[in-house]
Design a protein around this motif. Structure first.
Motif, short mmCIF file in Angstrom:
data_model
loop_
_atom_site.label_atom_id
_atom_site.label_comp_id
_atom_site.label_asym_id
_atom_site.label_seq_id
_atom_site.Cartn_x
_atom_site.Cartn_y
_atom_site.Cartn_z
N LEU A 281 10.35 4.94 1.13
CA LEU A 281 10.80 4.02 2.19
C LEU A 281 11.39 2.82 1.45
CD1 LEU A 281 7.83 4.06 4.74
CD2 LEU A 281 9.83 5.57 4.62
N MET A 289 7.57 -0.73 8.84
CA MET A 289 7.36 0.44 7.97
C MET A 289 5.93 0.97 8.05
SD MET A 289 10.08 1.49 6.26
CE MET A 289 11.05 1.33 7.77
N SER A 293 4.83 4.94 7.68
CA SER A 293 3.97 5.19 6.51
C SER A 293 2.74 5.99 6.90
CB SER A 293 3.52 3.88 5.86
OG SER A 293 4.62 3.18 5.33
N LYS A 294 2.15 5.62 8.02
CA LYS A 294 0.95 6.36 8.47
C LYS A 294 1.32 7.82 8.73
CE LYS A 294 -1.56 2.47 10.42
NZ LYS A 294 -1.94 1.70 11.63
N GLU A 297 1.51 9.53 5.43
CA GLU A 297 0.37 9.48 4.53
C GLU A 297 -0.92 10.04 5.11
OE1 GLU A 297 0.62 7.06 1.27
OE2 GLU A 297 -1.11 5.85 1.82
N GLY A 316 6.14 3.58 -0.72
CA GLY A 316 6.87 2.50 -0.05
C GLY A 316 7.59 1.70 -1.12
N GLN A 319 3.68 -2.09 -1.12
CA GLN A 319 2.52 -1.76 -0.28
C GLN A 319 2.63 -2.66 0.94
OE1 GLN A 319 -1.72 -2.44 -1.57
NE2 GLN A 319 -1.75 -0.24 -1.16
N TYR A 320 2.66 -2.06 2.13
CA TYR A 320 2.95 -2.84 3.33
C TYR A 320 1.72 -3.51 3.93
CZ TYR A 320 7.31 -0.24 2.92
OH TYR A 320 8.47 0.30 2.45
N PRO A 327 1.30 1.90 2.00
CA PRO A 327 0.89 3.19 1.48
C PRO A 327 0.11 3.02 0.18
CG PRO A 327 3.28 2.89 1.25
CD PRO A 327 2.74 1.62 1.82
N PHE A 330 3.40 2.75 -4.28
CA PHE A 330 4.55 1.92 -3.95
C PHE A 330 5.34 1.66 -5.22
CE2 PHE A 330 0.51 -0.25 -4.25
CZ PHE A 330 0.71 -1.13 -5.30
#
Ligand SMILES: O=C(O)[C@@H](CO)OP(=O)(O)O
Ligand SMILES: [Mn+2]
Ligand SMILES: [Mn+2]
Length: 554
Positions: A281, A289, A293-294, A297, A316, A319-320, A327, A330
């Motif tokens: 991403l 995002m 991401s979920k 993942e 990602g 990391q969001y 995730p 990253f």
């Protein structure tokens, strides 16, 4: 830098014994352009106007560019960096800048995230999914290209890009240029078969936030992963051109394009996502995002039926979500934001209430708390989300302003909270539609809501601070670079809408009967920015400004 972990009493402002209100008008800039295209100027705003006349208690602060940790002063502000600054009192190098640095010094290609996806280079496909523009709010195409080049150089055989068209942070209609440029850049990746595989408009496909509408993410999953969409084309340019025409009665803007899939001559999708593929991403910004991401993942996932769940090497850009560790992998480590006001207040036993509607809910909680989705001390923090409508907001420009006002008043009157923070979404969300009339109405309504809230604080003898996170509604037209004159479409009479945020500074005002009379803004901080506001509201609560924060405006 050492972080103060405890709040100390302010030397002259007594601890507030009545609630302190912090009210954020999302996208409400103080713009020099004061013509009819400034929706705030055109709106009926007697309450916020009158605040400007109170000596020493109204000023503007910078809300864009380096003042909020963005790479350059040509970068407009946005909610992520704005609320990070407002909540933390610090100017933090933001995602956009951290990725720039990691690409420049090459460190991005030495980190674990890169090593992980590299395993897919020789045999599998590398997919890039993200917002295709140079808006700099969520992503930038030059960074995408930087990583694609890195992949090709390191042996990636096959790259597929899943594009989300913008038209929100950049003018509508520019998706065509970004696709043309991307296709050109892809042909220059030697030894690598690179193609656009799927896409759709950012407001309709993939980039939902705060779980406002999972259908948006589901559409993206179908197009990017399964290669399924109601519209199939053999080229992305053709997709955009055709889909923008809509049903012929009204053009569909870049933001709202339906999902599409690119197929080969036999009608087969050119880039479905399969076991063993790498998925990147490429947005650095978090909010839009998290959901996708979920979906990539989580084994256990029921927001929609994924139909097929490929085992990918998923990363990602950053990391969001630091709390969820999402995730898990990253490319570039996210900004480390510590010592935020929410944490210090919780530690000091101060009870807080935060409220907005879905579209801005994470702004006053997640971004405010330094990109943390949890609580610091749940028993002291109440977070209220008013569900947003799932419509283009020029069709419902009042949004949930009245409901948010009621919730804020109730919290203030309840006596349960020492600090109440509120975000009104309208000037920003209606501003993004480019609909001037709707935005003028939205700004008039927000001014009325501000009156209601300030009256409530007045009646209680409390204190308040009113500000904004960046500009948007303050300019609704594209302008000539040199003269600033409004630009019109070829017919000469249709203004070209400006859907993006602006570079304008934002107002900040303080007041309330509980504020000692002599309290005024100092005049030696002409270049102050959003981060200087944190110390200011901590002062209103009766605390000194922590040493790791920017100086208070008081
Ligand atoms: O809608 C968004 O994602 C951004 C613009 O890209 O706006 P804001 O920063 O105000 O949330
Ligand atoms: Mn905002
Ligand atoms: Mn916005």
């Amino acid at each position: 830098m050492t972080i103060d972990t405890e709040l100390k009493p302010h030397e002259s402002i007594p601890k507030a014994d009545k609630p302190v209100l912090v009210c954020i008008l999302d996208g409400w800039g103080e713009n020099e352009n004061k013509d009819k295209f400034n929706a705030i100027h055109s709106a009926e705003t007697p309450v916020t106007d009158a605040l400007k006349d109170v000596p020493g208690r109204w000023r503007t602060v910078r809300a864009h560019g380096t003042a909020v940790g963005l790479p350059s002063d040509a970068d407009m502000g946005n909610s992520e960096v704005g609320h990070n600054a407002l909540g933390s009192g610090q100017v933090i190098d933001q995602g956009a800048r951290l990725v720039d640095i990691a690409l420049e010094d090459g460190s991005a290609f030495e980190l674990d995230g890169w090593k992980y996806i590299s395993e897919s280079f020789p045999e599998n496909t590398v997919h890039f999914i993200g917002l295709l523009s140079d808006g700099g709010v969520h992503s930038r195409t030059d960074q995408l290209v930087g990583f694609m080049k890195g992949a090709a150089k390191n042996g990636a055989k096959r790259i597929r890009v899943h594009i989300l068209t913008d038209g929100r942070d950049v003018p509508d209609g520019t998706s065509k240029q970004f696709v043309e440029q991307l296709e050109k850049d892809m042909t220059e990746l030697s030894g690598c078969d690179a193609k656009i595989a799927s896409g759709g408009g950012r407001m309709h496909v993939t980039m939902d936030r705060y779980e406002a509408d999972w259908k948006i993410v589901e559409r993206g999953w179908h197009a990017h992963v399964l290669g399924e969409a109601p519209h199939k084309f053999t080229s992305a340019l053709e997709a955009i051109k055709t889909l923008r025409e809509g049903d012929g009665s009204k053009t569909i803007t870049d933001q709202w394009l339906p999902p599409f899939v690119i197929t080969d001559d036999e009608g087969k999708a050119v880039g479905t996502i399969e076991d063993g593929d790498a998925v990147v991403l490429f947005n650095f910004r978090a909010d839009r995002m998290v959901e996708i991401s979920k979906a990539f993942e989580y084994e256990d996932f029921n927001a929609f039926d994924r139909k097929r769940f490929p085992k990918t090497r998923f990363v990602g850009m950053m990391q969001y979500d630091g709390d969820l560790k999402l995730p898990a992998r990253f490319l570039v480590p996210p900004p480390a934001i510590s010592g935020v006001s929410g944490e210090l207040l919780a530690k000091g036993g101060v009870s807080t209430f935060a409220c907005s509607e879905t579209q801005k809910f994470g702004h006053v909680t997640f971004f405010w708390n330094g990109n943390r989705s949890g609580y610091f001390k749940e028993e002291l923090e109440t977070y209220v989300e008013i569900p947003s409508d799932a419509v283009p907001f020029n069709e419902a420009p009042d949004m949930k302003a009245r409901e948010i006002t009621e919730a804020g008043k109730e919290a203030l009157l309840s006596g349960k909270y020492q600090m109440v923070r509120i975000n009104f979404a309208n000037p920003d969300m209606v501003g993004h539609t480019g609909d001037l009339d709707a935005c003028v109405g939205a700004c008039s309504l927000v001014d009325k809501c501000v009156k209601d809230l300030l009256d409530t604080v007045e009646s209680l003898g409390g204190r308040w601070l009113l500000t904004a996170d960046h500009g948007n509604a303050d300019d609704m037209v594209q302008r000539a670079k040199k003269t600033n004159a409004p630009l019109f479409a070829d017919d000469g009479s249709t203004p070209l809408p400006l859907t993006s945020h602006t570079l304008a500074p934002v107002p900040v005002a303080i007041g309330g009967p509980g504020l000692p009379e002599g309290i005024k803004f100092r005049d030696d901080l002409p270049n102050a920015g959003l981060a200087n506001i944190t110390g200011t509201y901590l002062n209103l609560l009766g605390f000194a400004t922590p040493a790791h924060m920017e100086p208070s405006l008081i």
